[in-house]
Scaffold this motif. Structure first.
Motif, PDB file in Angstrom:
ATOM      1  N   LYS A  90       0.830  -1.209   0.000  1.00 21.15           N
ATOM      2  CA  LYS A  90       0.000   0.000   0.000  1.00 21.15           C
ATOM      3  C   LYS A  90       0.861   1.254   0.000  1.00 21.15           C
ATOM      4  CE  LYS A  90      -4.060  -2.115   2.114  1.00 21.15           C
ATOM      5  NZ  LYS A  90      -5.054  -2.064   3.197  1.00 21.15           N
TER       6      LYS A  90
ATOM      7  N   ALA B 225       0.621   4.397  -2.721  1.00 20.78           N
ATOM      8  CA  ALA B 225       0.580   5.827  -2.400  1.00 20.78           C
ATOM      9  C   ALA B 225       1.524   6.634  -3.268  1.00 20.78           C
ATOM     10  CB  ALA B 225       0.914   6.031  -0.926  1.00 20.78           C
TER      11      ALA B 225
ATOM     12  N   GLU C 289      -6.881  -1.455  -8.071  1.00 22.85           N
ATOM     13  CA  GLU C 289      -6.783  -0.951  -6.709  1.00 22.85           C
ATOM     14  C   GLU C 289      -5.794   0.214  -6.691  1.00 22.85           C
ATOM     15  OE1 GLU C 289      -5.625  -2.325  -2.147  1.00 22.85           O
ATOM     16  OE2 GLU C 289      -5.551  -3.780  -3.811  1.00 22.85           O
ATOM     17  N   PHE C 290      -6.293   1.421  -6.234  1.00 21.09           N
ATOM     18  CA  PHE C 290      -5.449   2.605  -6.054  1.00 21.09           C
ATOM     19  C   PHE C 290      -5.181   2.789  -4.569  1.00 21.09           C
ATOM     20  CE2 PHE C 290      -7.847   3.185  -9.949  1.00 21.09           C
ATOM     21  CZ  PHE C 290      -6.865   3.513 -10.866  1.00 21.09           C
ATOM     22  N   ALA C 291      -4.465   3.830  -4.249  1.00 23.24           N
ATOM     23  CA  ALA C 291      -4.144   4.084  -2.845  1.00 23.24           C
ATOM     24  C   ALA C 291      -5.384   4.440  -2.049  1.00 23.24           C
ATOM     25  CB  ALA C 291      -3.113   5.214  -2.739  1.00 23.24           C
ATOM     26  N   ASP C 292      -6.427   5.068  -2.693  1.00 22.61           N
ATOM     27  CA  ASP C 292      -7.607   5.504  -1.954  1.00 22.61           C
ATOM     28  C   ASP C 292      -8.833   4.635  -2.227  1.00 22.61           C
ATOM     29  OD1 ASP C 292      -7.802   6.119  -4.551  1.00 22.61           O
ATOM     30  OD2 ASP C 292      -8.586   8.162  -4.270  1.00 22.61           O
ATOM     31  N   GLY C 293      -8.668   3.485  -2.919  1.00 21.97           N
ATOM     32  CA  GLY C 293      -9.822   2.622  -3.126  1.00 21.97           C
ATOM     33  C   GLY C 293      -9.664   1.776  -4.366  1.00 21.97           C
ATOM     34  N   ARG C 294     -10.726   1.023  -4.730  1.00 21.43           N
ATOM     35  CA  ARG C 294     -10.720   0.125  -5.866  1.00 21.43           C
ATOM     36  C   ARG C 294     -11.743   0.560  -6.900  1.00 21.43           C
ATOM     37  NH1 ARG C 294      -9.843  -6.050  -3.580  1.00 21.43           N
ATOM     38  NH2 ARG C 294      -8.171  -5.556  -2.090  1.00 21.43           N
TER      39      ARG C 294
END
Length: 513
Positions: free
Chosen positions: A453, A457, A485-490
């Motif tokens: 994770k 970021a 999947e990104f740092a703030d959600g999928r």
């Protein structure tokens, strides 16, 4: 425009590649020389771990490399040693890989009897320096062995001579281990035979020999050379069974003769050394029995004569008992009066003692003892009372030490010690829990740092297809659905079909494809 270069003098000379010229040289050497015999001195010798043998042949001006492949080593006849003068036979060949020519040696023979003798002397000095020739390590031969082991060729006159001689002198059980007695196979087979006889278990199904004979008939130095090999000499030296060497004629000397426990000039002489003559032994036993019987008879006669001589010096039996018989008669005559006198003396002594034992004397003594007992009993009661009072005072003093006030003081002191120890344990536990919490926080920070994770970021993303991580384009096209999947959600995307449709268009700014 002229497509040809200007002619250069000598340009019509043919050109060869390196491999072509190496092949031409190889064919030339192998075709012209073929099978050759080369005499020279052995230089460097290397036995590789693969089993191949490499060595050099040299004279006063040049050195020739030689090799023998693993499958050819057993047929060489003689293993080369540094400094040995030999004649090597084989095929010449060339190696284009290193631009070298060499000899594939397939047979090796010692170059002359002088070289053989020089090699033999060299081996003798080396083994003598190790102490294998010392007389102190030689074992005595058994006088009459039960089983004799013979290491020789099963064909020929040697084994027949040995068996015939043993049968004539003293028949014994004989075990024969057949071996080659000349050639390349001689040394290893003889060494294995000696070791094999020693490996037999005493008292087993195959009896272990009590004596070994290594035998061979006469021959030239080359014929007997197998018994000059170091392997044979070391096997004979290591034998726990006494060993007789009988190789060649009386004038022939081989290396095994120096390490054996006994050397016989001929195989027949070895059989004579192994066992005695049965008839001579029986005659000797008979002679020894006769001498023993004669000696026993003469000894008995001498002792009988000595006994008679001593008996004549003894007095007659009547003279021996006359003195004691007279003493018995004298003592018997004196016994009656002596008994009567003794009874009279004891009667007078009894009368003297009985006169003092009157009833009035005994009554007086009893009365005196009773008065003394009463006096002692009157003093006993006050003494017991004083002792009881003293013991009671001591008991009361000890009971006063266990009063309730003293017990309360002990309880208060114990409470204070308990509270002190409890406070120390609580402070120690608090510090330990704090250290563990700090260590747990550090490990959690390390886990966050190593987690993927943290990578997300920094602008990266994780693509999953059908629940599995997708790392290739082919896997993305084959998936029924994609999830990023990104740092703030999928973010969920369409399946692989939409991906293939968009394949021909240029990606827009910010598009994943």
């Amino acid at each position: 425009m002229d497509l040809l270069d200007d002619p250069v003098p000598g340009s019509n000379t043919p050109e060869f590649s390196v491999s072509e010229i190496a092949g031409r040289v190889k064919k030339l050497i192998e075709g012209e020389l073929g099978w050759v015999r080369i005499k020279g001195e052995v230089g460097r010798v290397v036995l590789a771990r693969s089993g191949h043998l490499y060595f050099d042949l040299k004279d006063d001006r040049n050195v020739l490399s030689c090799m023998t492949w693993k499958g050819q080593v057993s047929d060489l006849g003689t293993m080369p040693e540094e400094g040995m003068e030999v004649v090597a036979e084989g095929r010449m060949t060339a190696s284009g890989f290193q631009s070298k020519f060499s000899l594939n040696a397939q047979r090796i023979a010692i170059a002359g009897e002088g070289a053989l003798m020089a090699l033999l002397e060299k081996r003798k000095k080396a083994l003598a320096a190790e102490g294998l020739f010392d007389a102190s390590r030689k074992k005595p031969l058994p006088y009459l062995p039960e089983v004799i082991g013979v290491v020789t060729s099963p064909q020929g006159a040697v084994i027949r001579d040995i068996l015939h001689r043993l049968r004539d002198r003293f028949p014994r059980k004989v075990l024969i281990w057949p071996v080659a007695v000349q050639g390349a196979a001689c040394a290893p087979e003889v060494a294995r035979a000696i070791a094999g006889f020693n490996a037999l278990t005493p008292g087993g199904s195959m009896p272990r020999p009590d004596l070994l004979i290594v035998a061979r008939g006469g021959g030239s130095v080359e014929d007997l050379w197998g018994f000059n090999e170091e392997a044979v000499a070391r096997a004979a030296a290591a034998s726990e069974i006494p060993l007789i060497s009988a190789v060649g004629h009386e004038t022939d000397t081989t290396l095994i003769d120096f390490v054996s426990d006994q050397r016989a000039p001929t195989p027949t002489a070895a059989a004579e050394m192994a066992v005695p003559v049965r008839h001579e032994l029986a005659a000797w036993v008979e002679q020894a029995g006769g001498r023993m019987a004669s000696s026993l008879s003469s000894g008995v006669l001498r002792r009988s004569q000595r006994l008679r001589d001593l008996a004549r010096a003894l007095p007659r039996p009547d003279a021996l008992v006359e003195g004691p018989r007279q003493r018995l008669d004298v003592l018997g005559d004196r016994l009656g009066p002596a008994l009567i006198a003794g009874v009279q003396r004891r009667r007078v002594r009894l009368s003297d003692v009985a006169g003092s034992l009157r009833p009035t004397v005994l009554t007086r003594q009893v009365r005196s003892e009773r008065q003394r007992l009463n006096a002692v009993s009157d003093r006993l009661a006050p003494a017991l009372g004083r002792i009881a009072a003293r013991r009671r005072e001591q008991l009361e003093a000890r009971a006063a030490r266990f009063a309730p006030r003293l017990l309360a003081q002990d309880v208060d002191q114990a409470k204070v010690r308990f509270n002190t120890i409890t406070a120390r344990l609580q402070a120690t536990g608090t510090r330990q829990i704090e250290r563990l919490r700090q260590r747990l926080d550090g490990m959690d920070r390390l886990r966050e740092t190593l987690s993927y994770k943290a990578t997300l970021a920094r602008g990266y993303a994780v693509v999953r297809g059908d629940g599995e991580i997708v790392t290739t384009k082919a896997a993305a096209e084959a998936a029924s659905g994609l999830e990023v999947e990104f740092a703030d959600g999928r973010l969920k995307l369409g399946g692989g079909t939409s991906v293939r449709k968009a394949k021909g268009k240029p990606p827009e700014q910010g598009s994943l494809f």
